[in-house]
Design a protein around this motif. Structure first.
Motif: not given
Lengths: 261, 233
Positions: A163-164, A167-168, A171, A234, B157, B161, B164, B172-173, B176
């Motif tokens: 997921l990250h 998302i990153i 961003y 997002l 942000y 990051v 995370t 994490i899920g 978010y």
């Protein structure tokens, strides 16, 4: 009629949910500001309408649309539907879920258009910008963002990628756009990420995520079922800024054309 | 009424299309479906009507009153109370914290007992509520001090990051997602009216540029707080 008899209970529940907010507002009004509320009677009637509205809204959703939405999410993610009638050998590929992505996109689009919190913000933005930001234009831009976000989020659950990373990357796009988008739209765009996911969208999207994570081999509903709402919060920022950038671009081109004539 | 009907039409179209052409199964309770839809339409109409009559005016009149009173302390206290109070009782948040405690127990982050799970869920709930309270305070301070929202959100942000990278993968899920679920149907109009009311009553502020942005902080801050909660617990 089942719907009518459920009304009082649900109304009480909504009242309880709203109670802390009302306590804070009137507490501060009477003990700190210590001035009567202007048009108190009108405001109270307005608040009462809001309560009735939310209760009826939830009642209708829970009785009619949510069960069907959940059922459809379950049916579309069901391996029997995806495989077709004849059993296909070999593992499922991400392309096999094409109907799921389409459903995710269209349910994201349509539920966001009916989201009361977004309607509220759009009305306010229209008022404050003296009409420069159209109510429907903003809502469609946000809804397209949510639709794309949820479709991409479903793709992520199917492929099982982290997921990250998504998302990153999102961003990074937001930050780059921030520098090029018209200044006036940026705070509103940031806000539209948070307002999209409330009463209508969250339950349906959560059902879709859970359905997918349960049926796609190798996914755990507890871990992979989360994350769709993050996508839905997002992408509207990106789509709203893009909408403003496009409007500006078209306006400039129009002006140039007139200039040339 | 016609507007609410128009707002709802896309949902009905989507459901009808998928039912008829893709799943090829007619829904079994068409009458119930229509009655339910009618309720949603009437509800939406009442909501929008009450919004303009009650919710927006009270938010803006309070913002004006605080600005005239000139007490930053009480304004920030109000901002915190509003953020914390509206979030802590939010049904969507309660549901997601309970699911999160199951995830944490399943992953072995906490003991698999009802007590441990309940205290984890409650801890998470208060963490999110606290983060929204702090977020509204920061957002109101931004309006007062005229800070640039761009750099604040970017800093946020970058923190997300970095945090995370250290957070356990299972959280994490949830972290978010928690950014999106905190802002409910009543909180959003109220907080928006507060921001715009403040920006309109302070001279030199543009309501469009300075009034919006409170919700943005309220959706970003929970992510950071929940990730940190996941690291600490």
């Amino acid at each position: 009629m089942g719907l009518i008899s459920e009304f009082p209970g649900l109304f009480l529940e909504t009242l309880l949910d709203v109670f802390p907010i009302a306590a804070i507002i009137f507490g501060f009004q009477f003990f700190v500001i210590r001035k009567p509320v202007p048009n108190l009677k009108r405001v109270l009637i307005g608040l009462f309408y809001v309560l009735i509205g939310i209760t009826l809204f939830l009642l209708g959703l829970e009785q009619a649309l949510f069960p069907l939405g959940r059922l459809m999410a379950a049916q579309l993610t069901d391996p029997a539907f995806i495989y077709g009638v004849q059993a296909v050998t070999g593992p499922l590929r991400w392309q096999d879920y094409i109907w799921v992505y389409l459903f995710a996109f269209s349910i994201g689009l349509s539920t966001t258009l009916a989201e009361p919190a977004l309607i509220a913000v759009a009305i306010k933005a229209n008022e404050v910008s003296a009409g420069a930001i159209g109510i429907m234009g903003l809502r469609i831009a946000v809804a397209l963002g949510v639709a794309f976000g949820i479709a991409l989020g479903s793709f992520r659950i199917v492929t099982g990628t982290p997921l990250h990373y998504y998302i990153i990357a999102g961003y990074v796009v937001v930050i780059i756009q921030t520098f090029f988008a018209p200044k006036i739209i940026v705070p509103l765009a940031y806000d539209s990420g948070g307002v999209t996911t409330s009463t209508v969208t969250v339950p349906l999207v959560a059902a879709l995520g859970l359905g997918l994570a349960e049926t796609v081999p190798g996914r755990s509903p507890l871990i992979d079922g989360f994350g769709l709402i993050a996508f839905a919060s997002l992408f509207p920022m990106i789509s709203v800024m893009a909408y403003a950038q496009l409007s500006e671009f078209w306006a400039e081109r129009e002006k140039k054309k007139h200039h040339d004539d | 009424m016609t507007e609410s009907l128009r707002d709802l039409a896309p949902i009905i179209l989507v459901i009808a299309f998928f039912q008829i052409f893709v799943l090829q199964q007619p829904p079994d309770n068409v009458v119930g479906l229509l009655v339910g839809t009618l309720f949603v339409v009437i509800g939406l109409t009442f909501f929008v009507y009450g919004l303009e009559m009650g919710l927006f005016p009270i938010g803006e009149s309070m913002a004006n009153a605080f600005a005239r009173k000139g007490s930053i302390f009480w304004l920030l206290t109000f901002a915190f109370a509003l953020g914390f109070g509206t979030t802590v009782a939010e049904p969507a948040l309660i549901a997601i914290s309970e699911e999160a405690s199951e995830v944490a127990a399943g992953a072995g982050l906490i003991k698999l007992s009802d007590d441990a799970m309940e205290s984890y869920a409650n801890g998470l709930r208060y963490t999110v509520a606290l983060s929204v309270g702090v977020a509204i305070v920061i957002g109101v301070l931004r309006i007062l001090m005229n800070w640039s929202i761009h750099y604040m959100i970017m800093t946020g942000y970058i923190i997300v990051v970095i945090v995370t990278a250290f957070a356990p993968e299972e959280i994490i899920g949830i972290a978010y997602d928690s950014g999106g679920v905190t802002t409910s149907t009543i909180t959003v109009p109220l907080v928006t009216a507060l921001g715009i009311g403040l920006a309109s009553s302070i001279s030199g502020r543009n309501p469009m540029v300075d009034g919006f942005g409170l919700i943005a902080f309220a959706s970003l801050m929970p992510i950071i707080f929940v990730l940190i909660y996941g690291i600490l617990i």
